[in-house]
Design a protein around this motif. Structure first.
Motif, PDB file in Angstrom:
ATOM      1  N   VAL A  30       0.814  -1.221   0.000  1.00 30.75           N
ATOM      2  CA  VAL A  30       0.000   0.000   0.000  1.00 30.75           C
ATOM      3  C   VAL A  30       0.845   1.267   0.000  1.00 30.75           C
ATOM      4  O   VAL A  30       0.389   2.321  -0.476  1.00 30.75           O
ATOM      5  CB  VAL A  30      -0.964  -0.021   1.207  1.00 30.75           C
ATOM      6  N   ASP A  31       2.078   1.199   0.483  1.00 35.27           N
ATOM      7  CA  ASP A  31       2.924   2.394   0.587  1.00 35.27           C
ATOM      8  C   ASP A  31       4.000   2.447  -0.492  1.00 35.27           C
ATOM      9  O   ASP A  31       4.952   3.218  -0.379  1.00 35.27           O
ATOM     10  CB  ASP A  31       3.569   2.458   1.978  1.00 35.27           C
ATOM     11  N   VAL A  32       3.848   1.628  -1.534  1.00 38.39           N
ATOM     12  CA  VAL A  32       4.825   1.612  -2.623  1.00 38.39           C
ATOM     13  C   VAL A  32       4.161   2.161  -3.884  1.00 38.39           C
ATOM     14  O   VAL A  32       3.095   1.677  -4.278  1.00 38.39           O
ATOM     15  CB  VAL A  32       5.335   0.176  -2.893  1.00 38.39           C
ATOM     16  N   PRO A  33       4.772   3.158  -4.535  1.00 28.77           N
ATOM     17  CA  PRO A  33       4.196   3.637  -5.797  1.00 28.77           C
ATOM     18  C   PRO A  33       4.203   2.505  -6.819  1.00 28.77           C
ATOM     19  O   PRO A  33       5.203   1.792  -6.960  1.00 28.77           O
ATOM     20  CB  PRO A  33       5.124   4.788  -6.206  1.00 28.77           C
ATOM     21  N   ALA A  34       3.114   2.331  -7.521  1.00 27.27           N
ATOM     22  CA  ALA A  34       2.977   1.182  -8.413  1.00 27.27           C
ATOM     23  C   ALA A  34       2.888   1.625  -9.864  1.00 27.27           C
ATOM     24  O   ALA A  34       2.024   2.431 -10.226  1.00 27.27           O
ATOM     25  CB  ALA A  34       1.745   0.361  -8.044  1.00 27.27           C
ATOM     26  N   GLY A  35       3.785   1.101 -10.679  1.00 22.56           N
ATOM     27  CA  GLY A  35       3.667   1.235 -12.117  1.00 22.56           C
ATOM     28  C   GLY A  35       2.794   0.113 -12.650  1.00 22.56           C
ATOM     29  O   GLY A  35       2.114  -0.584 -11.898  1.00 22.56           O
ATOM     30  N   ARG A  36       2.848  -0.091 -13.976  1.00 20.82           N
ATOM     31  CA  ARG A  36       1.969  -1.092 -14.581  1.00 20.82           C
ATOM     32  C   ARG A  36       2.227  -2.500 -14.058  1.00 20.82           C
ATOM     33  O   ARG A  36       1.293  -3.266 -13.818  1.00 20.82           O
ATOM     34  CB  ARG A  36       2.136  -1.078 -16.107  1.00 20.82           C
ATOM     35  N   ILE A  37       3.484  -2.851 -13.863  1.00 22.30           N
ATOM     36  CA  ILE A  37       3.810  -4.229 -13.467  1.00 22.30           C
ATOM     37  C   ILE A  37       3.353  -4.504 -12.042  1.00 22.30           C
ATOM     38  O   ILE A  37       2.653  -5.487 -11.777  1.00 22.30           O
ATOM     39  CB  ILE A  37       5.319  -4.490 -13.598  1.00 22.30           C
ATOM     40  N   LEU A  38       3.743  -3.639 -11.123  1.00 20.73           N
ATOM     41  CA  LEU A  38       3.349  -3.839  -9.720  1.00 20.73           C
ATOM     42  C   LEU A  38       1.842  -3.752  -9.550  1.00 20.73           C
ATOM     43  O   LEU A  38       1.255  -4.509  -8.767  1.00 20.73           O
ATOM     44  CB  LEU A  38       4.028  -2.808  -8.821  1.00 20.73           C
ATOM     45  N   ALA A  39       1.206  -2.839 -10.272  1.00 18.46           N
ATOM     46  CA  ALA A  39      -0.250  -2.709 -10.156  1.00 18.46           C
ATOM     47  C   ALA A  39      -0.934  -4.013 -10.549  1.00 18.46           C
ATOM     48  O   ALA A  39      -1.900  -4.439  -9.900  1.00 18.46           O
ATOM     49  CB  ALA A  39      -0.745  -1.557 -11.029  1.00 18.46           C
ATOM     50  N   ALA A  40      -0.442  -4.665 -11.597  1.00 18.05           N
ATOM     51  CA  ALA A  40      -1.021  -5.942 -12.016  1.00 18.05           C
ATOM     52  C   ALA A  40      -0.767  -7.022 -10.973  1.00 18.05           C
ATOM     53  O   ALA A  40      -1.640  -7.847 -10.682  1.00 18.05           O
ATOM     54  CB  ALA A  40      -0.443  -6.359 -13.370  1.00 18.05           C
ATOM     55  N   GLU A  41       0.446  -7.024 -10.400  1.00 18.21           N
ATOM     56  CA  GLU A  41       0.779  -8.011  -9.361  1.00 18.21           C
ATOM     57  C   GLU A  41      -0.124  -7.821  -8.134  1.00 18.21           C
ATOM     58  O   GLU A  41      -0.639  -8.794  -7.570  1.00 18.21           O
ATOM     59  CB  GLU A  41       2.248  -7.861  -8.955  1.00 18.21           C
ATOM     60  N   VAL A  42      -0.299  -6.583  -7.730  1.00 18.31           N
ATOM     61  CA  VAL A  42      -1.131  -6.291  -6.553  1.00 18.31           C
ATOM     62  C   VAL A  42      -2.585  -6.658  -6.814  1.00 18.31           C
ATOM     63  O   VAL A  42      -3.263  -7.234  -5.950  1.00 18.31           O
ATOM     64  CB  VAL A  42      -1.000  -4.805  -6.162  1.00 18.31           C
ATOM     65  N   ALA A  43      -3.078  -6.366  -8.013  1.00 18.22           N
ATOM     66  CA  ALA A  43      -4.456  -6.720  -8.357  1.00 18.22           C
ATOM     67  C   ALA A  43      -4.657  -8.229  -8.322  1.00 18.22           C
ATOM     68  O   ALA A  43      -5.695  -8.721  -7.856  1.00 18.22           O
ATOM     69  CB  ALA A  43      -4.811  -6.166  -9.734  1.00 18.22           C
ATOM     70  N   SER A  44      -3.663  -8.978  -8.792  1.00 18.81           N
ATOM     71  CA  SER A  44      -3.755 -10.435  -8.759  1.00 18.81           C
ATOM     72  C   SER A  44      -3.778 -10.962  -7.328  1.00 18.81           C
ATOM     73  O   SER A  44      -4.561 -11.863  -6.990  1.00 18.81           O
ATOM     74  CB  SER A  44      -2.573 -11.034  -9.521  1.00 18.81           C
ATOM     75  N   LEU A  45      -2.939 -10.385  -6.475  1.00 11.84           N
ATOM     76  CA  LEU A  45      -2.924 -10.787  -5.068  1.00 11.84           C
ATOM     77  C   LEU A  45      -4.271 -10.505  -4.404  1.00 11.84           C
ATOM     78  O   LEU A  45      -4.789 -11.329  -3.640  1.00 11.84           O
ATOM     79  CB  LEU A  45      -1.817 -10.048  -4.320  1.00 11.84           C
ATOM     80  N   GLU A  46      -4.836  -9.344  -4.683  1.00 14.27           N
ATOM     81  CA  GLU A  46      -6.112  -8.976  -4.073  1.00 14.27           C
ATOM     82  C   GLU A  46      -7.227  -9.894  -4.560  1.00 14.27           C
ATOM     83  O   GLU A  46      -8.101 -10.298  -3.772  1.00 14.27           O
ATOM     84  CB  GLU A  46      -6.447  -7.521  -4.379  1.00 14.27           C
TER      85      GLU A  46
END
Length: 268
Positions: free
Chosen positions: A151-167
């Motif tokens: 939640v405290d890490v700025p997310a580009g396209r790659i991290l945003a996709a990883e976080v969405a998958s985790l959620e």
């Protein structure tokens, strides 16, 4: 997770945390945090330099992107070396590979790996028809979450996709754990949790179905029917569609009040 000497302990299911020998090793610079988070999520796998560049700068990398990424990696290793008391060990943990970098999975622990382990065990228990073990294992997996992932890490396209998958995985695990609890006749205990989940996820048909089931079993058939009316209105207003077959069958079963006509998840 208990910290082991000589291993970096990463916590990614919430604010980013990383400790080595009880010392924090998370950098403060946003781009370094992005790189560390992406590498930790992929511990044991090579992350290509081009992937790191895309994550940090998107479609507009600086001309010196290769040198800049190398500088970030060197700075991460320097922070690790201070905590390790060893200049060479960080290169073992954070190795340079052909066209990329890799965190050694044997030299770290991550809550994501532990989450996946517990989820796999919970799914095996569900397949074996053991709702008590399913609830315990999946509940343990969910307890590892300390908030939204990274939640405290700025997310580009790659991290945003990883976080969405985790959620998405987390929500699926939560649904399966609640189903196990319903099988254990814990419906009354679930009402508060399910009410909150439906409020936070008003278009999630599965959570609404679970709330309707818990309400019906708790002797609140009227409230169960009202829950159906609410999600039906939301789906019509927002998407222009009717509830799916699962909710429709559940609605009809509650209206009929006939245990023999109840779907398996309601009658079990």
């Amino acid at each position: 997770m208990n910290e082991e000497r000589g291993k970096v302990i990463f916590q990614l299911l919430g604010p980013l945390s990383a400790h080595l020998n009880h010392q924090p090793v998370v950098p403060s610079a946003p781009k370094q945090r992005q790189i560390l988070a992406l590498l930790a999520l992929n511990a044991g796998r090579v992350v290509m330099t081009q992937t790191l560049v895309e994550e940090v700068w998107g479609d507009k990398p600086p001309r010196s992107f290769a040198t800049t990424v190398q500088t970030y990696i060197l700075q991460l290793r320097a922070k690790l070396a201070t905590a390790a008391g060893d200049e060479k060990w960080p290169r073992q943990l954070l190795g340079t590979r052909h066209a990329g970098y890799q965190i050694d999975a044997q030299l770290c622990q991550t809550d994501v790996v532990e989450f996946d382990r517990l989820v796999r065990a919970g799914r095996r228990a569900a397949e074996m028809g053991d709702p008590a073990a399913t609830s315990e294992l999946l509940g343990g997996a969910l307890a590892l979450w300390r908030g939204p992932a990274l939640v405290d890490v700025p997310a580009g396209r790659i991290l945003a996709a990883e976080v969405a998958s985790l959620e998405e995985t987390r929500l699926g695990v939560l649904e399966r754990r609640i189903e196990a609890d319903l099988a254990l006749r814990r419906h009354a205990d679930l009402l508060g949790e399910l009410t909150m989940l439906v409020a936070r996820n008003p278009m999630n048909e599965n959570f609404s179905a679970l709330l309707m089931t818990a309400l019906y079993r708790s002797g609140h058939a009227g409230r169960a029917l009202e829950a159906f009316r609410r999600i039906r209105a939301v789906l019509r207003d927002e998407l222009g569609v009717e509830p799916g077959p699962r909710l429709q069958r559940l609605h009809h079963a509650i209206l009929a009040g006939d245990p023999d006509s109840e779907p398996a998840w309601l009658a079990s």
